[in-house]
Write a protein that holds these residues in place. Structure first.
Motif, PDB file in Angstrom:
ATOM      1  N   CYS A   1      41.905  59.735  48.874  1.00  0.00           N
ATOM      2  CA  CYS A   1      40.497  59.469  48.566  1.00  0.00           C
ATOM      3  C   CYS A   1      39.640  60.702  48.836  1.00  0.00           C
ATOM      4  CB  CYS A   1      39.963  58.316  49.432  1.00  0.00           C
ATOM      5  SG  CYS A   1      40.663  56.727  49.016  1.00  0.00           S
TER       6      CYS A   1
ATOM      7  N   LEU B   1      42.816  51.449  54.792  1.00  0.00           N
ATOM      8  CA  LEU B   1      43.501  52.532  54.077  1.00  0.00           C
ATOM      9  C   LEU B   1      44.473  53.247  55.019  1.00  0.00           C
ATOM     10  CD1 LEU B   1      40.488  54.169  52.167  1.00  0.00           C
ATOM     11  CD2 LEU B   1      42.276  52.742  51.170  1.00  0.00           C
TER      12      LEU B   1
ATOM     13  N   GLN C   1      46.549  57.224  51.815  1.00  0.00           N
ATOM     14  CA  GLN C   1      45.513  56.754  50.877  1.00  0.00           C
ATOM     15  C   GLN C   1      44.153  57.368  51.208  1.00  0.00           C
ATOM     16  OE1 GLN C   1      46.261  52.595  51.539  1.00  0.00           O
ATOM     17  NE2 GLN C   1      46.993  52.332  49.434  1.00  0.00           N
TER      18      GLN C   1
ATOM     19  N   LEU D   1      34.940  56.487  55.295  1.00  0.00           N
ATOM     20  CA  LEU D   1      35.045  57.547  54.285  1.00  0.00           C
ATOM     21  C   LEU D   1      33.727  58.337  54.185  1.00  0.00           C
ATOM     22  CD1 LEU D   1      37.404  58.343  52.468  1.00  0.00           C
ATOM     23  CD2 LEU D   1      36.403  56.947  50.658  1.00  0.00           C
TER      24      LEU D   1
ATOM     25  N   LEU E   1      38.468  49.533  48.776  1.00  0.00           N
ATOM     26  CA  LEU E   1      37.166  50.062  49.176  1.00  0.00           C
ATOM     27  C   LEU E   1      36.023  49.155  48.713  1.00  0.00           C
ATOM     28  CD1 LEU E   1      37.658  53.882  48.515  1.00  0.00           C
ATOM     29  CD2 LEU E   1      37.136  52.820  50.715  1.00  0.00           C
TER      30      LEU E   1
ATOM     31  N   ARG F   1      34.770  51.994  53.721  1.00  0.00           N
ATOM     32  CA  ARG F   1      33.716  52.717  52.988  1.00  0.00           C
ATOM     33  C   ARG F   1      32.887  53.539  53.963  1.00  0.00           C
ATOM     34  NH1 ARG F   1      32.684  48.006  49.915  1.00  0.00           N
ATOM     35  NH2 ARG F   1      30.773  47.587  51.074  1.00  0.00           N
TER      36      ARG F   1
ATOM     37  N   SER G   1      43.465  51.666  46.062  1.00  0.00           N
ATOM     38  CA  SER G   1      42.541  52.075  47.132  1.00  0.00           C
ATOM     39  C   SER G   1      41.101  51.724  46.764  1.00  0.00           C
ATOM     40  CB  SER G   1      42.647  53.585  47.375  1.00  0.00           C
ATOM     41  OG  SER G   1      43.935  53.924  47.773  1.00  0.00           O
ATOM     42  N   GLN G   2      40.769  51.915  45.487  1.00  0.00           N
ATOM     43  CA  GLN G   2      39.409  51.610  45.033  1.00  0.00           C
ATOM     44  C   GLN G   2      39.111  50.120  45.183  1.00  0.00           C
ATOM     45  OE1 GLN G   2      37.023  54.022  44.019  1.00  0.00           O
ATOM     46  NE2 GLN G   2      35.837  52.161  44.455  1.00  0.00           N
TER      47      GLN G   2
ATOM     48  N   PRO H   1      40.228  58.069  44.758  1.00  0.00           N
ATOM     49  CA  PRO H   1      40.988  56.873  45.167  1.00  0.00           C
ATOM     50  C   PRO H   1      41.830  56.336  44.015  1.00  0.00           C
ATOM     51  CG  PRO H   1      38.610  56.565  45.462  1.00  0.00           C
ATOM     52  CD  PRO H   1      38.799  57.849  44.766  1.00  0.00           C
TER      53      PRO H   1
END
Lengths: 169, 185
Positions: free
Chosen positions: A18, A10, A14, A41, A31, A38, A27-28, A23
């Motif tokens: 998030c 990311l 981005q 984050l 992830l 992940r 981006s999702q 997101p």
């Protein structure tokens, strides 16, 4: 970033998205595939959460101020401030007025001293009188009138005297 | 829409200065301390904030929560102090900056192992250092987001900043903290 390639992670934009909102679809998708992002984050959220909790614990442990006492103190200061200024002004005037008088006063003082007589002694008065008499004597004409010198009558003078005498009577 | 009952409750809550302090003091102090970076100055600002709120409680219209209202007052007071040269001086002097070790000692000990505790403490210290390194505006926006859990629009309204400026400050703050924590990038 290029989340579609799968090799990159990311971007800052981005990542911020998030964290702050949610997101985006792209981006999702990333992830879902990238465990590293992940984890990052989750670690970011956990760190900020721990920071907030610690800050709150620190803040709660800090002694609270007695606001009633603080408000009273502040009110007293507010009351005392004008009084302080008044006292300071009065003190300044007490100092400044005599100084001003000394600076501007001497001429007026000397004039009043010259005019005033109560302090004059009898000797001083007698001396002044003698001085005045001598001045008067100097000013009085010493020469004999030419009419008297030649035994003549000053008609104008006698006429004036006669008129003055009749009026006086 | 704000219900009348909510407003009445909030106003009566504002009438009792002791309860006001008991409920909201810590939260306001936290926001102010980490915004200005000086605990002594933060105490003064927080005290001013509560006195101002109490004196102006009649002006509270119940359009937001009491906490948001107090944070708003505190935010304005911070802005006033930031404009003062005195604040600039103290900020440079950093004479009473919050001690990070003392601060870290308040970390809740939820971690199971000693290693995890040390790691959590290190990360927390890193976050604090990163927050300290932000500009005052970036920090204010960041704290309003992550301490007060406000959204971008609420932050914009409170700080009188355009939404895009708030987003920029927020993104820069997150970028700095991400870099400090060692992001994957």
């Amino acid at each position: 970033m290029s989340t579609t390639s799968g090799s990159a992670h990311l971007t800052d934009e981005q990542f911020a998205e998030c964290v702050t909102v949610a997101p985006s679809a792209e981006s999702q998708l990333h992830l879902d595939e990238c465990e590293s992002c992940r984890r990052e984050l989750a670690a970011f959220d956990a760190s900020l959460s721990a920071f907030g909790t610690t800050a709150m614990a620190w803040s709660e442990a800090t002694p609270k101020v007695d606001l009633r006492a603080a408000a009273k103190l502040r009110a007293r200061r507010t009351m005392e401030r004008p009084l302080g200024w008044a006292l300071a002004t009065a003190a300044l005037l007490l100092i400044a007025v005599p100084v001003w008088k000394n600076h501007h006063g001497p001429s007026a003082g000397s004039e009043s001293a010259a005019v005033s007589t109560p302090d004059d002694s009898a000797d001083q008065i007698a001396q002044d009188n003698r001085l005045l008499q001598s001045v008067y004597a100097e000013l009085t004409p010493q020469d004999v009138s030419p009419f008297k010198e030649y035994g003549m009558t000053d008609r104008a003078t006698s006429r004036t005297k006669g008129r003055m005498g009749s009026r006086m009577q | 829409m704000i219900h009348l009952g909510t407003q009445v409750t909030a106003i009566s809550e504002l009438d009792d200065i002791d309860s006001l302090v008991a409920v909201y003091w810590a939260r306001v102090l936290r926001f102010v301390t980490f915004s200005v970076g000086d605990p002594d100055l933060a105490q003064t600002i927080t005290q001013d904030c509560f006195l101002k709120a109490y004196n102006g409680r009649a002006s509270f219209r119940g359009e937001c929560s009491v906490n948001t209202w107090l944070i708003g007052i505190a935010n304005h007071l911070i802005c006033d102090h930031v404009r003062l040269k005195k604040f600039q001086f103290w900020r440079k002097a950093r004479a009473t900056a919050l001690d990070v070790t003392e601060f870290a000692s308040f970390l809740p000990s939820n971690e199971s192992s000693p290693e995890s505790k040390i790691l959590a403490r290190e990360r927390m210290e890193q976050v604090k250092a990163a927050v300290d390194s932000l500009s005052v505006n970036q920090r204010r926006v960041f704290l309003l987001k992550f301490f007060e859990e406000m959204n971008v629009e609420e932050i914009a309204a409170m700080t009188d900043m355009p939404v895009n400026t708030v987003k920029t400050h927020l993104h820069r703050g997150i970028k700095t903290i991400r870099a400090t924590l060692g992001g994957t990038k």
